[in-house]
Every structure is written in C-alpha cells, then in structure tokens.
Design a protein around this motif. Structure first.
Motif, PDB file in Angstrom:
ATOM      1  N   ALA A  14      -3.494   3.067   7.506  1.00  0.00           N
ATOM      2  CA  ALA A  14      -2.085   2.679   7.480  1.00  0.00           C
ATOM      3  C   ALA A  14      -1.493   3.219   6.190  1.00  0.00           C
ATOM      4  CB  ALA A  14      -1.936   1.165   7.544  1.00  0.00           C
ATOM      5  N   SER A  15      -0.208   3.509   6.223  1.00  0.00           N
ATOM      6  CA  SER A  15       0.471   3.935   4.998  1.00  0.00           C
ATOM      7  C   SER A  15       1.714   3.085   4.807  1.00  0.00           C
ATOM      8  CB  SER A  15       0.838   5.420   5.060  1.00  0.00           C
ATOM      9  OG  SER A  15       1.828   5.651   6.036  1.00  0.00           O
ATOM     10  N   LEU A  16       2.081   2.955   3.539  1.00  0.00           N
ATOM     11  CA  LEU A  16       3.253   2.166   3.188  1.00  0.00           C
ATOM     12  C   LEU A  16       4.276   3.049   2.513  1.00  0.00           C
ATOM     13  CD1 LEU A  16       1.501  -0.957   1.653  1.00  0.00           C
ATOM     14  CD2 LEU A  16       2.551  -0.777   3.905  1.00  0.00           C
ATOM     15  N   GLN A  17       5.523   2.742   2.734  1.00  0.00           N
ATOM     16  CA  GLN A  17       6.627   3.404   2.040  1.00  0.00           C
ATOM     17  C   GLN A  17       7.313   2.348   1.192  1.00  0.00           C
ATOM     18  OE1 GLN A  17       9.560   5.066   4.645  1.00  0.00           O
ATOM     19  NE2 GLN A  17      10.842   5.755   2.985  1.00  0.00           N
ATOM     20  N   LEU A  49      -5.575   6.728  -2.151  1.00  0.00           N
ATOM     21  CA  LEU A  49      -6.094   5.979  -1.017  1.00  0.00           C
ATOM     22  C   LEU A  49      -6.743   4.699  -1.529  1.00  0.00           C
ATOM     23  CD1 LEU A  49      -7.747   8.924   0.928  1.00  0.00           C
ATOM     24  CD2 LEU A  49      -5.525   7.889   1.363  1.00  0.00           C
ATOM     25  N   PHE A  50      -6.526   3.624  -0.825  1.00  0.00           N
ATOM     26  CA  PHE A  50      -7.076   2.320  -1.200  1.00  0.00           C
ATOM     27  C   PHE A  50      -7.780   1.771   0.025  1.00  0.00           C
ATOM     28  CE2 PHE A  50      -6.715  -2.309  -1.512  1.00  0.00           C
ATOM     29  CZ  PHE A  50      -7.233  -2.538  -2.784  1.00  0.00           C
ATOM     30  N   GLU A  51      -9.048   1.443  -0.105  1.00  0.00           N
ATOM     31  CA  GLU A  51      -9.815   0.949   1.032  1.00  0.00           C
ATOM     32  C   GLU A  51     -10.037  -0.552   0.926  1.00  0.00           C
ATOM     33  OE1 GLU A  51     -13.251   3.213   2.202  1.00  0.00           O
ATOM     34  OE2 GLU A  51     -12.456   4.985   1.187  1.00  0.00           O
ATOM     35  N   ASN A  52      -9.551  -1.272   1.927  1.00  0.00           N
ATOM     36  CA  ASN A  52      -9.764  -2.705   2.026  1.00  0.00           C
ATOM     37  C   ASN A  52      -9.614  -3.057   3.508  1.00  0.00           C
ATOM     38  OD1 ASN A  52      -8.898  -5.562   2.288  1.00  0.00           O
ATOM     39  ND2 ASN A  52      -9.222  -5.543   0.068  1.00  0.00           N
ATOM     40  N   GLU A  53     -10.739  -3.321   4.147  1.00  0.00           N
ATOM     41  CA  GLU A  53     -10.747  -3.527   5.595  1.00  0.00           C
ATOM     42  C   GLU A  53      -9.873  -4.690   6.054  1.00  0.00           C
ATOM     43  OE1 GLU A  53     -14.015  -4.284   9.122  1.00  0.00           O
ATOM     44  OE2 GLU A  53     -14.668  -3.293   7.274  1.00  0.00           O
ATOM     45  N   ALA A  54      -9.918  -5.800   5.332  1.00  0.00           N
ATOM     46  CA  ALA A  54      -9.132  -6.977   5.732  1.00  0.00           C
ATOM     47  C   ALA A  54      -7.632  -6.689   5.630  1.00  0.00           C
ATOM     48  CB  ALA A  54      -9.501  -8.175   4.867  1.00  0.00           C
ATOM     49  N   LEU A  55      -7.222  -6.056   4.542  1.00  0.00           N
ATOM     50  CA  LEU A  55      -5.808  -5.706   4.372  1.00  0.00           C
ATOM     51  C   LEU A  55      -5.381  -4.697   5.429  1.00  0.00           C
ATOM     52  CD1 LEU A  55      -3.139  -5.849   2.856  1.00  0.00           C
ATOM     53  CD2 LEU A  55      -4.060  -4.180   1.224  1.00  0.00           C
ATOM     54  N   LEU A  56      -6.233  -3.733   5.706  1.00  0.00           N
ATOM     55  CA  LEU A  56      -5.926  -2.722   6.724  1.00  0.00           C
ATOM     56  C   LEU A  56      -5.665  -3.365   8.078  1.00  0.00           C
ATOM     57  CD1 LEU A  56      -5.663   0.194   7.649  1.00  0.00           C
ATOM     58  CD2 LEU A  56      -8.150   0.238   7.905  1.00  0.00           C
ATOM     59  N   GLU A  57      -6.501  -4.317   8.461  1.00  0.00           N
ATOM     60  CA  GLU A  57      -6.309  -4.997   9.745  1.00  0.00           C
ATOM     61  C   GLU A  57      -4.940  -5.666   9.816  1.00  0.00           C
ATOM     62  OE1 GLU A  57      -7.999  -4.957  12.614  1.00  0.00           O
ATOM     63  OE2 GLU A  57      -9.347  -3.514  11.667  1.00  0.00           O
ATOM     64  N   PRO A  69       5.092  -8.689   5.512  1.00  0.00           N
ATOM     65  CA  PRO A  69       5.535 -10.084   5.397  1.00  0.00           C
ATOM     66  C   PRO A  69       5.402 -10.578   3.958  1.00  0.00           C
ATOM     67  CG  PRO A  69       3.390  -9.977   6.431  1.00  0.00           C
ATOM     68  CD  PRO A  69       3.863  -8.554   6.277  1.00  0.00           C
ATOM     69  N   GLU A  70       6.175 -11.590   3.635  1.00  0.00           N
ATOM     70  CA  GLU A  70       6.177 -12.157   2.291  1.00  0.00           C
ATOM     71  C   GLU A  70       4.778 -12.601   1.857  1.00  0.00           C
ATOM     72  OE1 GLU A  70       8.496 -15.672  -0.162  1.00  0.00           O
ATOM     73  OE2 GLU A  70       9.378 -14.911   1.689  1.00  0.00           O
ATOM     74  N   SER A  71       3.960 -13.017   2.802  1.00  0.00           N
ATOM     75  CA  SER A  71       2.601 -13.470   2.468  1.00  0.00           C
ATOM     76  C   SER A  71       1.738 -12.352   1.883  1.00  0.00           C
ATOM     77  CB  SER A  71       1.920 -14.062   3.702  1.00  0.00           C
ATOM     78  OG  SER A  71       1.820 -13.088   4.723  1.00  0.00           O
ATOM     79  N   LEU A  72       2.132 -11.086   2.074  1.00  0.00           N
ATOM     80  CA  LEU A  72       1.370  -9.958   1.526  1.00  0.00           C
ATOM     81  C   LEU A  72       1.995  -9.353   0.275  1.00  0.00           C
ATOM     82  CD1 LEU A  72       0.291  -7.994   4.744  1.00  0.00           C
ATOM     83  CD2 LEU A  72      -1.062  -9.545   3.330  1.00  0.00           C
ATOM     84  N   TYR A  73       3.129  -9.888  -0.190  1.00  0.00           N
ATOM     85  CA  TYR A  73       3.821  -9.299  -1.345  1.00  0.00           C
ATOM     86  C   TYR A  73       2.908  -9.142  -2.560  1.00  0.00           C
ATOM     87  CZ  TYR A  73       8.557  -9.723   0.688  1.00  0.00           C
ATOM     88  OH  TYR A  73       9.683  -9.601   1.449  1.00  0.00           O
ATOM     89  N   LEU A  74       2.220 -10.191  -2.956  1.00  0.00           N
ATOM     90  CA  LEU A  74       1.403 -10.122  -4.165  1.00  0.00           C
ATOM     91  C   LEU A  74       0.272  -9.111  -3.998  1.00  0.00           C
ATOM     92  CD1 LEU A  74       0.708 -11.035  -7.002  1.00  0.00           C
ATOM     93  CD2 LEU A  74      -0.563 -12.937  -6.019  1.00  0.00           C
ATOM     94  N   CYS A  75      -0.398  -9.146  -2.865  1.00  0.00           N
ATOM     95  CA  CYS A  75      -1.499  -8.220  -2.608  1.00  0.00           C
ATOM     96  C   CYS A  75      -1.016  -6.775  -2.649  1.00  0.00           C
ATOM     97  CB  CYS A  75      -2.119  -8.535  -1.252  1.00  0.00           C
ATOM     98  SG  CYS A  75      -3.470  -7.441  -0.806  1.00  0.00           S
ATOM     99  N   ILE A  76       0.070  -6.480  -1.956  1.00  0.00           N
ATOM    100  CA  ILE A  76       0.593  -5.111  -1.914  1.00  0.00           C
ATOM    101  C   ILE A  76       1.140  -4.703  -3.276  1.00  0.00           C
ATOM    102  CG2 ILE A  76       2.328  -3.600  -0.867  1.00  0.00           C
ATOM    103  CD1 ILE A  76      -0.094  -4.266   0.960  1.00  0.00           C
TER     104      ILE A  76
END
Length: 113
Positions: A14-17, A49-57, A69-76
């Motif tokens: 997955a990629s983010l902008q 590239l950043f590998e994290n299976e749980a985040l990728l899912e 979603p807001e729940s992923l703001y800190l992680c991202i």
C-alpha cells in the motif's frame, strides 16, 4: 498461468499520499502483481519502504482514495517522521539534537502535537 505456491504468502503493498495538510490518503493498494508494481515504483522514485504486516492489512482494507482513519494518525505520523528522517528531511526551522542520546526522541517530537 500463475503457479500456486501454498507456503509463500502473496505479496501485498500500500502507498500513502500526504501533502502536509489533512489526513494521509491511501493512494494505491493491492496484492500480487499490483503489489510488485507499487514497490517497483516506490524504489524507482526513491520512496522509503516500511514493512509492517499488521499496518499493511489495515491500509489495504481502507480503500484507495480514502483518508486513513483517526485511529491510525499516530502510527502513520511515526512512519512519515521516520521516512523524513532517513531522507534527511525535517520541518522548517527544526534543528536536529546535538546530543546523540536524544536522537531516539525524534519521532516523538515530530508527532507529539
């Protein structure tokens, strides 16, 4: 014809902008050949590239074009801060710590607000 390889999980990506305002957007996501293309394009443009299976899912289930979603703001935010750090990019006016013992606090500083 695609060969079935039972013990090798299908590659996903997955990629983010993120333009610095609003929430990051999932700009691409997929598995198999699509994942390979996402990774190849990232490497071609020297995008970290950043590998994290749980985040990728979580990201592949959000949907292309959707904000995280807001729940992923800190992680991202931590992932983005890490990507900026390894590329030598820092916020305007920010000075890196001169004390090496403070270097582990970089992600916290960039994401605390």
């Amino acid at each position: 014809m695609k060969k079935n390889r039972p013990n090798i999980p299908e590659k996903k990506a997955a990629s983010l902008q993120y333009d610095g305002s609003g929430a990051p957007i999932v700009s691409a996501a997929g598995s198999g050949e699509v994942a390979e293309q996402i990774i190849a394009i990232a490497r071609q443009h020297e995008i970290p590239l950043f590998e994290n299976e749980a985040l990728l899912e979580l990201l592949v289930n959000i949907g292309v074009g959707e904000e995280i979603p807001e729940s992923l703001y800190l992680c991202i935010a931590q992932v983005i801060a890490f990507a900026y750090k390894i590329q030598g990019k820092f916020p305007e006016g920010w000075e890196p710590p001169t004390d090496p013992s403070q270097s582990d606090m970089l992600v916290t500083r960039l994401t605390a607000d």
